[in-house]
Design a protein around this motif. Structure first.
Motif, short mmCIF file in Angstrom:
data_model
loop_
_atom_site.label_atom_id
_atom_site.label_comp_id
_atom_site.label_asym_id
_atom_site.label_seq_id
_atom_site.Cartn_x
_atom_site.Cartn_y
_atom_site.Cartn_z
N CYS A 1 13.54 29.19 5.14
CA CYS A 1 14.40 30.07 4.32
C CYS A 1 13.59 30.78 3.24
O CYS A 1 13.80 31.97 2.96
CB CYS A 1 15.52 29.25 3.67
N ILE A 2 12.65 30.05 2.63
CA ILE A 2 11.82 30.64 1.58
C ILE A 2 10.95 31.76 2.13
O ILE A 2 10.81 32.83 1.52
CB ILE A 2 10.94 29.56 0.91
N ILE A 3 10.35 31.54 3.30
CA ILE A 3 9.49 32.55 3.91
C ILE A 3 10.30 33.82 4.20
O ILE A 3 9.86 34.94 3.89
CB ILE A 3 8.86 32.01 5.21
N ILE A 4 11.48 33.64 4.79
CA ILE A 4 12.32 34.79 5.13
C ILE A 4 12.76 35.52 3.86
O ILE A 4 12.66 36.76 3.76
CB ILE A 4 13.55 34.35 5.94
N HIS A 5 13.26 34.76 2.87
CA HIS A 5 13.75 35.37 1.64
C HIS A 5 12.63 36.08 0.88
O HIS A 5 12.81 37.21 0.42
CB HIS A 5 14.39 34.31 0.75
N TYR A 6 11.49 35.43 0.74
CA TYR A 6 10.41 35.99 -0.07
C TYR A 6 9.90 37.31 0.53
O TYR A 6 9.74 38.29 -0.19
CB TYR A 6 9.26 34.99 -0.19
N ASN A 7 9.69 37.31 1.83
CA ASN A 7 9.19 38.53 2.46
C ASN A 7 10.21 39.66 2.42
O ASN A 7 9.85 40.84 2.28
CB ASN A 7 8.78 38.23 3.91
N THR A 8 11.49 39.31 2.51
CA THR A 8 12.53 40.33 2.41
C THR A 8 12.62 40.86 0.99
O THR A 8 12.74 42.07 0.76
CB THR A 8 13.90 39.75 2.83
N ALA A 9 12.56 39.94 0.01
CA ALA A 9 12.65 40.35 -1.40
C ALA A 9 11.49 41.24 -1.80
O ALA A 9 11.67 42.20 -2.58
CB ALA A 9 12.68 39.10 -2.29
N VAL A 10 10.31 40.95 -1.30
CA VAL A 10 9.14 41.77 -1.61
C VAL A 10 9.35 43.21 -1.14
O VAL A 10 8.94 44.18 -1.80
CB VAL A 10 7.87 41.16 -0.98
N ARG A 11 10.01 43.38 -0.01
CA ARG A 11 10.24 44.71 0.55
C ARG A 11 11.29 45.49 -0.24
O ARG A 11 11.19 46.71 -0.38
CB ARG A 11 10.68 44.60 2.01
N TYR A 12 12.31 44.80 -0.75
CA TYR A 12 13.45 45.48 -1.35
C TYR A 12 13.41 45.56 -2.87
O TYR A 12 14.09 46.38 -3.47
CB TYR A 12 14.75 44.81 -0.91
N SER A 13 12.66 44.68 -3.52
CA SER A 13 12.66 44.65 -4.98
C SER A 13 11.97 45.87 -5.57
O SER A 13 11.03 46.41 -5.00
CB SER A 13 11.96 43.38 -5.48
#
Length: 278
Positions: free
Chosen positions: A212-224
């Motif tokens: 979950c952390i890997i998925i969330h972190y990589n997604t957050a990096v793209r959208y933040s």
């Protein structure tokens, strides 16, 4: 060669924080204190502690373990609810850079600091292992996990704070509620531990957490709107994958060990439970 052509070096100031508010938090002004804590921790659990315990019987520490794990559970519940409130307010994947909003920045930085403080207290896990002569539990995975989480969280807060740690902190705190509840109850003795059913699920929950952390972190990096640098993002992603592989290997080895030791024993369930309580 004139004076303007001299070699120039990068000006690295390890005492300089990304935000000035960070320096007011305990242990955050300079890297010295946290590095000292890490050095003393590793020195004790790898050298001093085992040496002192060589000719001593293992300490029981029943009362200390119950108290320590109880405090960890209360602390984890507090952090989980604090992070949950922030996630509801800011969103799980916020596009807005909340660290740029002055009245929100301090709250975010303090929340990350609480997570760092929890990592410092969790070093006592290993100290108790040494004092109880549970040498089989002082593994590379255990030492690496505790060391890198403390130092990494400190550096993250000091130099590259991000709201992505709120989600990580929420998941990790929830896992620790179950984990330290188990350890606290198990410390009461086998007559209580045999009724605790979720021990076998703890490592599985940790594995799900890392995914979950890997998925969330990589997604957050793209959208933040204020993502961490590529170097930081790469380190966090690679380190989490490394954790995932280490825990997968630990789970596989533990599963194989238990099945091998209980192979051929009539009451296999009782055998499995007794080994897992070691």
């Amino acid at each position: 060669m004139n004076g303007d052509s001299h070699l120039r070096f990068l000006d690295w100031d390890l005492t300089k924080s990304r935000y000035n508010e960070t320096d007011a938090l305990p242990l955050m002004a300079t890297p010295g204190p946290v590095l000292m804590i890490l050095a003393l921790y590793l020195l004790y659990v790898l050298k001093i502690g085992p040496s002192l315990m060589t000719k001593r019987e293992p300490y029981k520490l029943k009362a200390a373990l119950v108290l320590y794990n109880g405090i960890q559970v209360v602390g984890s519940v507090y952090l989980a609810q604090r992070y949950f409130v922030q996630l509801m307010q800011q969103g799980i994947l916020p596009r807005t850079c909340h660290l740029d909003i002055e009245n929100e920045r301090t709250e975010i930085l303090v929340s990350i600091w609480f997570y760092f403080a929890a990592k410092v207290t969790e070093l006592l896990d290993t100290v108790f292992f040494v004092m109880r002569k549970k040498d089989n539990q002082v593994t590379f995975l255990h030492l690496y996990h505790h060391s890198i989480m403390m130092v990494g969280t400190w550096a993250y807060l000091k130099y590259w704070p991000s709201t992505t740690l709120i989600f990580i902190g929420f998941l990790n705190s929830m896992v620790h509620v179950f984990m330290y509840t188990y350890y606290g109850l198990a410390a009461l003795g086998p007559e209580v531990a045999k009724y605790i059913f979720w021990k076998k699920y703890i490592t599985k929950i940790q594995l799900i957490q890392f995914v979950c952390i890997i998925i969330h972190y990589n997604t957050a990096v793209r959208y933040s709107e204020c993502p961490p640098s590529n170097g930081v993002a790469t380190f966090v992603a690679c380190n989490t994958v490394f954790f995932l592989l280490l825990f997968l290997n630990f789970y596989r080895q533990s599963y194989n060990r238990v099945n091998k030791q209980c192979n051929g024993i009539s009451n296999k369930e009782k055998c499995v439970n007794s080994i897992k309580e070691e």
